[in-house]
Every structure is written in C-alpha cells, then in structure tokens.
Design a protein around this motif. Structure first.
Motif, PDB file in Angstrom:
ATOM      1  N   ASP A  98       0.628  -0.943   0.029  1.00  0.00           N
ATOM      2  CA  ASP A  98      -0.300  -0.223  -0.317  1.00  0.00           C
ATOM      3  C   ASP A  98       0.739   1.459   0.150  1.00  0.00           C
ATOM      4  N   ASP A 121     -13.578   2.847  -4.123  1.00  0.00           N
ATOM      5  CA  ASP A 121     -14.424   3.803  -3.448  1.00  0.00           C
ATOM      6  C   ASP A 121     -14.094   4.390  -2.705  1.00  0.00           C
ATOM      7  N   GLU A 122     -14.838   5.095  -1.929  1.00  0.00           N
ATOM      8  CA  GLU A 122     -14.434   6.282  -0.451  1.00  0.00           C
ATOM      9  C   GLU A 122     -13.290   5.781   0.148  1.00  0.00           C
ATOM     10  N   ALA A 123     -13.983   4.466   0.441  1.00  0.00           N
ATOM     11  CA  ALA A 123     -13.027   3.987   1.337  1.00  0.00           C
ATOM     12  C   ALA A 123     -11.906   3.638   0.735  1.00  0.00           C
ATOM     13  N   GLN A 124     -11.347   3.482  -0.186  1.00  0.00           N
ATOM     14  CA  GLN A 124      -9.923   2.645  -0.882  1.00  0.00           C
ATOM     15  C   GLN A 124      -9.576   4.115  -1.142  1.00  0.00           C
ATOM     16  N   ARG A 125     -10.019   4.818  -1.561  1.00  0.00           N
ATOM     17  CA  ARG A 125      -9.403   6.276  -1.860  1.00  0.00           C
ATOM     18  C   ARG A 125      -9.097   6.957  -0.428  1.00  0.00           C
ATOM     19  N   LEU A 126      -9.239   6.891   0.445  1.00  0.00           N
ATOM     20  CA  LEU A 126      -8.472   7.366   1.924  1.00  0.00           C
ATOM     21  C   LEU A 126      -7.750   6.395   2.049  1.00  0.00           C
ATOM     22  N   ARG A 127      -7.708   5.445   2.292  1.00  0.00           N
ATOM     23  CA  ARG A 127      -6.538   4.018   2.441  1.00  0.00           C
ATOM     24  C   ARG A 127      -5.619   4.243   1.507  1.00  0.00           C
TER      25      ARG A 127
END
Length: 154
Positions: A98, A121-127
C-alpha cells in the motif's frame, strides 16, 4: 501470502498496470501511471522474488531480517527484495505494498492522481491517499571570498 495472491493484490489497485518484461530484465512490473511500485523477478535462480519501495526506516528494519535484502541497483532508493513473501504476515506485506503504491501515485500530477482514483470507492480513496514527494533540497550557493583577488592582491 503466496505469490499468486500477492499478484492479485497488486493488480487490484486503481489504475495499476501489470507488464511482463522479457530477457534480459525478466521482471513482472506493477506500476501506476508509468511509476513502478512493485515487481517480481521471473527468471531462475531468483524466480518470484518480490521487490518494492519502502520508507527509510522500514528499509533498515527489513534489511536486518533474514530473507530480505536491498534490491539490486535500487537499494539506494530504498527498494527491498523479499526472497520469500510467505515469511511475512499478510497484513504487514499488504501495508508495505500500500505504501509503495501511494508513493508511486504521489509522483503523478494531481490530475493523473484523480484519474487513477476515479474508479475507487470512498474507503479505498482514503486508504490509498497519495504520498506527496519530498521537496528538493535547495542548492548551495558559493559566494566569492572577500578580500582575495585573483591576482593575489588583497
């Protein structure tokens, strides 16, 4: 994590490309926007050795472990080669990949970053928030010494 699952993990990143380079390099490269974030060696005797970029602290930590060493020709840029990926815990290995992906993504323009993360998706963008490249060090300017002339007189 075995090599097949790790390959799937690397392919799953938004905008990730997988390219197999034939001889003489013999590597399977994962990149985002033409910036490498990981690669596998595909020829013997180093088959399926995995290399990725890490932080300077992680570089020291990993190269002190058995089965990890500085990547050939890339070690000075904090790339590490893992001889056997099954020796590391899955979550730790995923965290390393990552970071390497985020570092490569951070090297792209903001427009290209947005294009790459558009399908996430939003969670992936934040991670996977990109890591901004470090600013270049300012150049040292040498000033002429006062009181000395080229002809030797002061």
């Amino acid at each position: 994590m075995d090599t097949e699952r790790l390959k799937q993990w690397c392919r799953a990143y938004p905008g990730a490309d997988e390219v197999l380079h034939a001889a003489p390099s013999n590597i399977l490269v994962y990149s985002v926007g033409k910036k490498f974030f990981a690669y596998f060696k595909t020829s013997e005797p180093e088959r399926w050795r995995f290399s990725l970029k890490v932080t300077p602290d992680r570089f020291v930590e990993l190269t002190d472990m058995p089965g990890a060493k500085p990547a050939r020709f890339m070690g000075r840029y904090h790339w590490v080669t893992l001889v056997d990926v099954r020796r590391l815990p899955d979550d730790y290995l995923c965290e390393l990949v990552d970071w390497s992906y985020r570092k490569a993504l951070g090297g792209l323009s903001r427009k290209r970053q947005a294009e790459m993360l558009a399908e996430a998706d939003e969670a992936q963008r934040l991670r996977l928030a990109p890591i901004a490249p470090t600013k270049a060090r300012p150049r040292l300017v040498t000033l002429p010494r006062r009181g000395h002339r080229a002809d030797g007189r002061s």
